[in-house]
Design a protein around this motif. Structure first.
Motif, PDB file in Angstrom:
ATOM      1  N   GLU A   1      -2.866   5.744   2.445  1.00  0.00           N
ATOM      2  CA  GLU A   1      -4.021   4.925   2.086  1.00  0.00           C
ATOM      3  C   GLU A   1      -4.688   4.358   3.329  1.00  0.00           C
ATOM      4  O   GLU A   1      -4.044   4.142   4.361  1.00  0.00           O
ATOM      5  CB  GLU A   1      -3.586   3.753   1.194  1.00  0.00           C
ATOM      6  CG  GLU A   1      -3.410   4.084  -0.264  1.00  0.00           C
ATOM      7  CD  GLU A   1      -3.287   2.820  -1.113  1.00  0.00           C
ATOM      8  OE1 GLU A   1      -2.154   2.450  -1.438  1.00  0.00           O
ATOM      9  OE2 GLU A   1      -4.337   2.206  -1.422  1.00  0.00           O
TER      10      GLU A   1
ATOM     11  N   LYS B   1       0.841  -1.196   0.000  1.00  0.00           N
ATOM     12  CA  LYS B   1       0.000   0.000   0.000  1.00  0.00           C
ATOM     13  C   LYS B   1       0.879   1.250   0.000  1.00  0.00           C
ATOM     14  O   LYS B   1       2.052   1.209   0.367  1.00  0.00           O
ATOM     15  CB  LYS B   1      -0.915   0.009   1.227  1.00  0.00           C
ATOM     16  CG  LYS B   1      -1.891  -1.151   1.272  1.00  0.00           C
ATOM     17  CD  LYS B   1      -2.921  -1.051   0.165  1.00  0.00           C
ATOM     18  CE  LYS B   1      -3.934  -2.180   0.260  1.00  0.00           C
ATOM     19  NZ  LYS B   1      -4.933  -2.096  -0.838  1.00  0.00           N
TER      20      LYS B   1
ATOM     21  N   SER C   1      -4.655   5.774   7.958  1.00  0.00           N
ATOM     22  CA  SER C   1      -3.773   6.462   7.021  1.00  0.00           C
ATOM     23  C   SER C   1      -2.397   5.803   7.150  1.00  0.00           C
ATOM     24  O   SER C   1      -1.620   6.141   8.042  1.00  0.00           O
ATOM     25  CB  SER C   1      -3.703   7.951   7.348  1.00  0.00           C
ATOM     26  OG  SER C   1      -2.809   8.605   6.474  1.00  0.00           O
TER      27      SER C   1
END
Lengths: 113, 118
Positions: free
Chosen positions: A17, A13, A80
């Motif tokens: 994200e 990732k 996050s």
């Protein structure tokens, strides 16, 4: 035989994200756990849940949240993702009886770039 | 607060030799102690556990561990190493008191990687 299934073996990732790690157990266990495993640090408890919709912080909850809407499923959420959350994540469950062993999934190796 | 220390992050033995993996704990109450093994690309599985019944605990795959209160130790041993024993081993202590549940809130040691040479 108890089976704890983690939906992804490897994940990559990007920073920032939102990441979902899913875990399902098939033995009607009361308690479920998310651990993080890092070399030289062993396993550290992030969050655990002792009932549906119930959760408690472990030793390193910062940057994580969890969800347990159904008894068999326990999700770990990175709101996050950051590079310092690159790690191996292990889900575990146990029936809630005294001294019952933990049953672990095979882990999800998350890389945040 | 409870804690676990595993002495030696890497241990190397020859096939057929004695395996000794060291674990020391600190606890203000009688602890529950566990050894788990992690084979490559797998989760952890329980090798054995101490719950105050007997100080010498036998586990799977020929492993055993002895609880020594005076030394606050719970070392893992196996008389003769096999190639298939190569794995990472974790000692853990339960913070649960007096048999209460939620023993899954384990405190783990740093892990010891066992290498077995032919």
């Amino acid at each position: 035989d108890v089976k704890v299934t983690q939906s992804s073996r490897y994940l990559v990732k990007r920073t920032g994200e939102k990441v979902f790690l899913e875990c399902v157990q098939d033995m009607d266990h009361e308690n479920m756990f998310w651990y993080r495993q890092d070399p030289g640090l062993g396993l550290r408890l992030i969050y655990f849940s002792y009932d549906v919709k119930m959760k408690e912080k472990g030793d390193i909850p910062e940057g994580y949240s969890v969800s347990r809407e159904k008894k068999e499923r326990f999700s770990l959420i990175l709101e996050s993702a950051s590079t310092n959350q690159t790690s191996m994540y292990l889900c575990a469950s146990e029936p809630g009886r005294s001294n019952s062993p933990l049953h672990f999934g095979n882990g999800t190796r998350l890389t945040v770039t | 607060a409870q804690s676990v220390t595993q002495l030696g992050s890497h241990v190397s033995v020859s096939e057929g030799a004695l395996v000794l993996l060291r674990c020391n704990y600190s606890s203000s109450v009688p602890p529950y102690l566990f050894w788990y093994v992690q084979y490559p690309n797998q989760g952890l599985q329980l090798l054995l556990k101490y719950t105050s019944a007997a100080t010498l605990v036998k586990g799977i795959n020929g492993f055993e561990a002895e609880f020594k209160k005076s030394e606050t130790s719970f070392h893992l041993t196996k008389p003769s190493a096999h190639m298939s024993d190569a794995a990472e081993y974790f000692c853990a202590v339960s913070p649960s008191l007096y048999g209460s549940s939620n023993t899954g809130k384990l405190i783990f040691g740093q892990g010891t990687t066992l290498q077995v040479k032919p």
